[in-house]
Design a protein around this motif. Structure first.
Motif, PDB file in Angstrom:
ATOM      1  N   LYS A 103     -16.329  55.849 -28.710  1.00 15.37           N
ATOM      2  CA  LYS A 103     -16.368  55.823 -27.246  1.00 15.37           C
ATOM      3  C   LYS A 103     -17.507  54.896 -26.842  1.00 15.37           C
ATOM      4  CE  LYS A 103     -15.775  57.314 -22.980  1.00 15.37           C
ATOM      5  NZ  LYS A 103     -14.688  56.890 -22.179  1.00 15.37           N
ATOM      6  N   VAL A 104     -17.161  53.718 -26.300  1.00 12.59           N
ATOM      7  CA  VAL A 104     -18.167  52.766 -25.851  1.00 12.59           C
ATOM      8  C   VAL A 104     -18.612  53.199 -24.456  1.00 12.59           C
ATOM      9  CG1 VAL A 104     -18.667  50.358 -25.359  1.00 12.59           C
ATOM     10  CG2 VAL A 104     -17.086  50.935 -27.210  1.00 12.59           C
ATOM     11  N   LEU A 105     -19.890  53.570 -24.337  1.00 12.89           N
ATOM     12  CA  LEU A 105     -20.406  54.103 -23.081  1.00 12.89           C
ATOM     13  C   LEU A 105     -20.772  53.004 -22.092  1.00 12.89           C
ATOM     14  CD1 LEU A 105     -22.727  56.907 -24.480  1.00 12.89           C
ATOM     15  CD2 LEU A 105     -20.398  57.128 -23.610  1.00 12.89           C
ATOM     16  N   ASN A 106     -21.450  51.985 -22.574  1.00 17.95           N
ATOM     17  CA  ASN A 106     -21.865  50.884 -21.706  1.00 17.95           C
ATOM     18  C   ASN A 106     -22.125  49.659 -22.565  1.00 17.95           C
ATOM     19  OD1 ASN A 106     -24.433  51.315 -22.834  1.00 17.95           O
ATOM     20  ND2 ASN A 106     -25.053  52.627 -21.142  1.00 17.95           N
ATOM     21  N   HIS A 107     -22.935  48.731 -22.095  1.00 21.43           N
ATOM     22  CA  HIS A 107     -23.177  47.497 -22.829  1.00 21.43           C
ATOM     23  C   HIS A 107     -24.263  47.634 -23.899  1.00 21.43           C
ATOM     24  CE1 HIS A 107     -26.097  47.572 -19.625  1.00 21.43           C
ATOM     25  NE2 HIS A 107     -26.799  46.640 -20.242  1.00 21.43           N
ATOM     26  N   LYS A 108     -24.727  48.854 -24.147  1.00 16.67           N
ATOM     27  CA  LYS A 108     -25.773  49.075 -25.149  1.00 16.67           C
ATOM     28  C   LYS A 108     -25.491  50.227 -26.113  1.00 16.67           C
ATOM     29  CE  LYS A 108     -28.719  45.911 -24.011  1.00 16.67           C
ATOM     30  NZ  LYS A 108     -28.981  44.805 -24.902  1.00 16.67           N
ATOM     31  N   TRP A 109     -24.763  51.250 -25.667  1.00 16.52           N
ATOM     32  CA  TRP A 109     -24.610  52.444 -26.486  1.00 16.52           C
ATOM     33  C   TRP A 109     -23.152  52.803 -26.683  1.00 16.52           C
ATOM     34  CZ3 TRP A 109     -27.978  54.402 -22.153  1.00 16.52           C
ATOM     35  CH2 TRP A 109     -29.316  54.099 -22.379  1.00 16.52           C
ATOM     36  N   LEU A 110     -22.918  53.499 -27.792  1.00 16.88           N
ATOM     37  CA  LEU A 110     -21.596  54.063 -28.053  1.00 16.88           C
ATOM     38  C   LEU A 110     -21.744  55.358 -28.827  1.00 16.88           C
ATOM     39  CD1 LEU A 110     -20.674  53.503 -31.259  1.00 16.88           C
ATOM     40  CD2 LEU A 110     -20.470  51.199 -30.389  1.00 16.88           C
TER      41      LEU A 110
END
Length: 164
Positions: A118-125
C-alpha cells in the motif's frame, strides 16, 4: 320459463363479474404490497451503498493515487502510474534467492517474501510479508529518483506471533 333462464344467466353473469372484481382487487392489493416492499428494500440498498462508498473514500484517504500534492512530486518523471511502478520495483526485491532483503527475519516455513503493498504517499509505503505460515508488516521509506531507480529503507517491522 324463458324469463327464468335470463334471470339465471343474469345472476350467473353478475357472480362472474363480482368474482372478477374481488380477484382483481386482491391482486392489486398484493401488487401494491410488493411495490412497497421493493421500495423499502431499494431505500435500504441505497443507504448501504452510500455507507460502502464512504468506507471506500475513507480507505483511500491514505493513498498516493488520491494525493495530488504527492503525485505532483513525480510530474517531472512522466510516469503514467507511479504507484504501480513503485510496487513493481518493491516486488522485484522478492526475486532474490532466500528471504526478501527488506524483511529482517528468517523464514521459518520457507523464505519471507513481500505479498501486498500500500503506497501511502511519495515517501512511505506499507507492505505485508509471509512465508506461508507466519506473516508480518513493514513500514518502508522509499525514494524514487530522477533516473527511475528506487531506494527502499526499512523504517519499522512487525512479525505476528501465533498463539495456539
Amino acid at each position: 320459463m324463458k324469463s327464468k333462464i335470463f334471470l339465471y344467466l343474469f345472476v350467473f353473469a353478475a357472480l362472474i363479474v363480482l368474482y372478477q372484481f374481488v380477484s382483481a382487487n386482491n391482486m392489486q392489493k398484493s401488487l401494491n404490497a410488493n411495490v412497497e416492499k421493493l421500495n423499502t428494500e431499494i431505500t435500504g440498498l441505497k443507504d448501504s451503498l452510500q455507507q460502502t462508498q464512504l468506507k471506500i473514500l475513507d480507505m483511500q484517504y491514505f493513498s498516493l493515487e488520491n494525493n495530488d500534492d504527492a503525485l505532483a512530486y513525480y510530474d517531472h518523471l512522466n510516469l503514467k502510474d507511479p504507484v504501480r511502478y513503485i510496487e513493481d520495483k518493491l516486488l522485484e526485491t522478492n526475486e532474490k534467492k532466500g528471504n526478501n532483503p527488506l524483511v529482517p527475519y528468517d523464514g521459518m516455513e520457507s523464505d519471507f517474501k513481500i505479498n501486498k503493498i500500500k503506497v501511502l504517499n511519495h515517501k512511505w509505503l506499507l507492505a505485508d510479508f509471509s512465508d506461508g505460515k507466519y506473516w508480518g508488516d513493514l513500514v518502508i521509506k522509499y525514494e524514487l529518483k530522477d533516473d527511475l531507480g528506487v531506494d527502499f529503507t526499512l523504517m519499522d517491522h512487525l512479525l505476528y506471533t501465533r498463539s495456539n
